[in-house]
Structure formats: structure tokens, C-alpha cells
Scaffold this motif. Sequence first.
Motif, PDB file in Angstrom:
ATOM      1  N   ILE A   1      27.968  63.627  63.626  1.00  0.00           N
ATOM      2  CA  ILE A   1      29.370  63.977  63.383  1.00  0.00           C
ATOM      3  C   ILE A   1      30.286  62.984  64.084  1.00  0.00           C
ATOM      4  N   ARG A   2      29.963  62.623  65.308  1.00  0.00           N
ATOM      5  CA  ARG A   2      30.784  61.653  66.051  1.00  0.00           C
ATOM      6  C   ARG A   2      30.824  60.300  65.354  1.00  0.00           C
ATOM      7  N   GLU A   3      29.742  59.947  64.663  1.00  0.00           N
ATOM      8  CA  GLU A   3      29.652  58.629  64.046  1.00  0.00           C
ATOM      9  C   GLU A   3      30.269  58.562  62.646  1.00  0.00           C
ATOM     10  N   THR A   4      30.836  59.643  62.151  1.00  0.00           N
ATOM     11  CA  THR A   4      31.484  59.575  60.836  1.00  0.00           C
ATOM     12  C   THR A   4      32.751  58.739  60.942  1.00  0.00           C
ATOM     13  N   THR A   5      33.083  58.069  59.850  1.00  0.00           N
ATOM     14  CA  THR A   5      34.287  57.247  59.831  1.00  0.00           C
ATOM     15  C   THR A   5      35.508  58.130  59.596  1.00  0.00           C
ATOM     16  N   GLU A   6      36.681  57.591  59.883  1.00  0.00           N
ATOM     17  CA  GLU A   6      37.915  58.338  59.626  1.00  0.00           C
ATOM     18  C   GLU A   6      38.058  58.639  58.137  1.00  0.00           C
ATOM     19  N   GLU A   7      37.621  57.723  57.280  1.00  0.00           N
ATOM     20  CA  GLU A   7      37.676  57.961  55.832  1.00  0.00           C
ATOM     21  C   GLU A   7      36.827  59.166  55.443  1.00  0.00           C
ATOM     22  N   GLU A   8      35.623  59.248  55.999  1.00  0.00           N
ATOM     23  CA  GLU A   8      34.745  60.395  55.710  1.00  0.00           C
ATOM     24  C   GLU A   8      35.373  61.692  56.213  1.00  0.00           C
ATOM     25  N   ARG A   9      35.957  61.638  57.400  1.00  0.00           N
ATOM     26  CA  ARG A   9      36.595  62.827  57.971  1.00  0.00           C
ATOM     27  C   ARG A   9      37.783  63.260  57.121  1.00  0.00           C
ATOM     28  N   ASP A  10      38.604  62.288  56.708  1.00  0.00           N
ATOM     29  CA  ASP A  10      39.761  62.615  55.870  1.00  0.00           C
ATOM     30  C   ASP A  10      39.329  63.191  54.525  1.00  0.00           C
ATOM     31  N   ARG A  11      38.272  62.616  53.943  1.00  0.00           N
ATOM     32  CA  ARG A  11      37.768  63.123  52.654  1.00  0.00           C
ATOM     33  C   ARG A  11      37.305  64.572  52.786  1.00  0.00           C
ATOM     34  N   LEU A  12      36.604  64.878  53.871  1.00  0.00           N
ATOM     35  CA  LEU A  12      36.121  66.240  54.101  1.00  0.00           C
ATOM     36  C   LEU A  12      37.289  67.205  54.339  1.00  0.00           C
ATOM     37  N   ARG A  13      38.289  66.752  55.076  1.00  0.00           N
ATOM     38  CA  ARG A  13      39.467  67.599  55.300  1.00  0.00           C
ATOM     39  C   ARG A  13      40.200  67.898  53.992  1.00  0.00           C
ATOM     40  N   ARG A  14      40.327  66.883  53.133  1.00  0.00           N
ATOM     41  CA  ARG A  14      40.965  67.121  51.827  1.00  0.00           C
ATOM     42  C   ARG A  14      40.137  68.091  50.988  1.00  0.00           C
TER      43      ARG A  14
END
Length: 82
Positions: A30-43
Motif C-alpha cells: 500500500i505504501r508503494e502505490t503511486t499517487e495516480e493509483e491512489r487517486d484512481r482508487l479514490r475516484r
Amino acid sequence: RRAWGPGRDPAKKINSWGPRKPGGPPPRHIRETTEEERDRLRRKWHIIVEGADIPPPIKDFREMRLPEPTLQVLKRKNIERP
């Protein structure tokens, strides 16, 4: 019969073990996910955030390192995702 821990007085029903410590940092994957991956999951999950130092979204309660009894209650109540 249950053994009493340090600072525990069975007559007063006091337990001085103190509060539960936080689970620590999220798991590495989880710590190693990129900001893009995090933003995609949040959307995808309609998570709205603002501010600084926002923690990554967590997909599963087990990744939150919750105590097993808490996980069982969530499961009984059909709560599947954080």
C-alpha cells in the motif's frame, strides 16, 4: 481461570495495560502505490479528501491490522470495505 496481567486488580476490574497501540504504517504494497493509483482508487470508491499528508486508501479491513474480534463484528454486520 484467567491469569491477571500487570497492574490488573480483579476486585476493582482495573486493567492498566494502557490503550491499544496503533497498527503502525500501512503494509508495504500500500505504501508503494503511486499517487495516480491512489487517486484512481479514490475516484472509483468516491472518496473525497483534502489537506496534506493524506494516507493511502486501504481496500481491506485486514490491511488496517484491526483486532480479530473487530473484524468478526464487521463481517457479521456485512461491512466489507473500509
